[in-house]
Design an enzyme around this catalytic site. Sequence first.
Site, PDB file in Angstrom:
ATOM      1  N   GLN A   1       0.925  -1.222  -0.061  1.00  0.00           N
ATOM      2  CA  GLN A   1       0.127   0.003  -0.110  1.00  0.00           C
ATOM      3  C   GLN A   1       0.798   1.368  -0.115  1.00  0.00           C
ATOM      4  O   GLN A   1       1.930   1.322   0.369  1.00  0.00           O
ATOM      5  CB  GLN A   1      -0.891   0.104   1.195  1.00  0.00           C
ATOM      6  CG  GLN A   1      -0.293  -0.446   2.496  1.00  0.00           C
ATOM      7  CD  GLN A   1      -1.290  -0.807   3.535  1.00  0.00           C
ATOM      8  OE1 GLN A   1      -2.400  -0.516   3.519  1.00  0.00           O
ATOM      9  NE2 GLN A   1      -0.470  -1.506   4.443  1.00  0.00           N
TER      10      GLN A   1
ATOM     11  N   GLU B   1      -0.077   0.296  13.538  1.00  0.00           N
ATOM     12  CA  GLU B   1       0.379   1.497  14.085  1.00  0.00           C
ATOM     13  C   GLU B   1       0.741   1.215  15.573  1.00  0.00           C
ATOM     14  O   GLU B   1       1.357   2.203  16.169  1.00  0.00           O
ATOM     15  CB  GLU B   1      -0.610   2.764  13.888  1.00  0.00           C
ATOM     16  CG  GLU B   1      -1.746   2.796  14.549  1.00  0.00           C
ATOM     17  CD  GLU B   1      -2.960   3.826  14.377  1.00  0.00           C
ATOM     18  OE1 GLU B   1      -2.869   4.893  15.036  1.00  0.00           O
ATOM     19  OE2 GLU B   1      -3.611   3.333  13.329  1.00  0.00           O
TER      20      GLU B   1
ATOM     21  N   ASP C   1       0.453  -8.071  11.734  1.00  0.00           N
ATOM     22  CA  ASP C   1       0.362  -7.254  10.552  1.00  0.00           C
ATOM     23  C   ASP C   1       0.975  -7.797   9.384  1.00  0.00           C
ATOM     24  O   ASP C   1       2.168  -8.007   9.536  1.00  0.00           O
ATOM     25  CB  ASP C   1       0.658  -5.706  10.810  1.00  0.00           C
ATOM     26  CG  ASP C   1       0.120  -4.757  10.109  1.00  0.00           C
ATOM     27  OD1 ASP C   1      -0.909  -3.969  10.234  1.00  0.00           O
ATOM     28  OD2 ASP C   1       0.702  -4.436   8.721  1.00  0.00           O
TER      29      ASP C   1
ATOM     30  N   ALA D   1      -2.815 -11.971   8.208  1.00  0.00           N
ATOM     31  CA  ALA D   1      -3.350 -12.793   9.567  1.00  0.00           C
ATOM     32  C   ALA D   1      -4.034 -13.887   9.414  1.00  0.00           C
ATOM     33  O   ALA D   1      -4.167 -14.730  10.262  1.00  0.00           O
ATOM     34  CB  ALA D   1      -4.280 -11.616  10.180  1.00  0.00           C
TER      35      ALA D   1
ATOM     36  N   ASP E   1      -8.737  -5.268  13.453  1.00  0.00           N
ATOM     37  CA  ASP E   1      -8.239  -3.819  13.214  1.00  0.00           C
ATOM     38  C   ASP E   1      -7.639  -3.690  11.681  1.00  0.00           C
ATOM     39  O   ASP E   1      -6.374  -3.515  11.640  1.00  0.00           O
ATOM     40  CB  ASP E   1      -7.157  -3.335  14.336  1.00  0.00           C
ATOM     41  CG  ASP E   1      -6.906  -1.708  13.884  1.00  0.00           C
ATOM     42  OD1 ASP E   1      -7.763  -1.228  13.344  1.00  0.00           O
ATOM     43  OD2 ASP E   1      -5.921  -1.290  14.670  1.00  0.00           O
TER      44      ASP E   1
END
Length: 343
Positions: free
Chosen positions: A66, A121, A141, A173, A190
């Site tokens: 990304q 994060e 992540d 994940a 998340d």
Amino acid sequence: MVECLDKEINRVHVNGTSHQTPTPKTVDAEVEPRKRCLWFEEELEEDLRWVFGVSKILHTGVSEFQNIELVESGPFGKVLILDGKLQSAEADEFVYHESIVHPALLYHSNPKSVFIMGGGEGSTAREALRHRSVERVIMCDIDEEVVEFCRKHLTVNGEAFRSDRLELIINCARAELVKTTEKFDILIGDLADPVEGGPCYKLYTKSFYERVLKPRLKDGGILVTQGGPAGILSHTEVYSSIYNTLRKTFKYVIPYAAHVPSYADTWGWIMASDQPFPKISAEETDSRIKHRIDGELKFLDGEALFASIALNKHVRKSLAAERHVYTEESARFIHGHGTALKN
């Protein structure tokens, strides 16, 4: 005569994120110069855009998965942007992260193990680690560059990243949960929003919930996932579908939502379990917060939790009527495109 900034602006794009730079014009000295030179623009829909001022671009880059930007904004402080979508703002990230973590852990009788899907994060891990009963948090992540950048630059999460109760895994994940036999009290999704070409939409599907997540929950375990925009006009993009998909997979499901100013919308989360959620009063919720959580929460208390669960009439009726089930073949997406579709 002096040089200062006028209203006319030229738009430039930095790694897929729209910014705007001013065109200098000569004007009278009495006119106060404009101080802002950049604007972040997120296209929420084809004919709807969310714009705010940026004082500094702190980082731009493209990972394997990304686009990544970290900017300094006047109204929101440091802002993390992935694939042109605002992910987290320093000024109000506590609303999102307290909401995604604490309700599920407070409803659970004694949460000890937490698995976070995404959360690069570190803020979700930070909130989970505030629970005194929690012995182990796994944060998994897929994007190592995002994780390492946030570890370096988002100092508010430094203590969480250094905790000996946190295990950081860089992997998909889904792949990590498929190969493990461990079960958890709490599973937290998340994840990035489901966008075409993005890395996460397959983690909102019925097959993933049914075949991967349910077997990884202990008895009495709770799954909670972010569900995207949940406003009057936006909740049918993906939120209602994710809710209905969980309703088809688990016996007990609770949707809830709260306004997040930097998202320019109400945001939704959904809890799901095969065990009934206990009926807890606002007073009991406050008591659990006091005795279970280190430090004071900024957003969530008993009354705020009740308010989050009390969705407005329009959204409640819409969720009850939703029949779409989220699958890889029938996926719904929010507006935007992942990096994979740009390459």
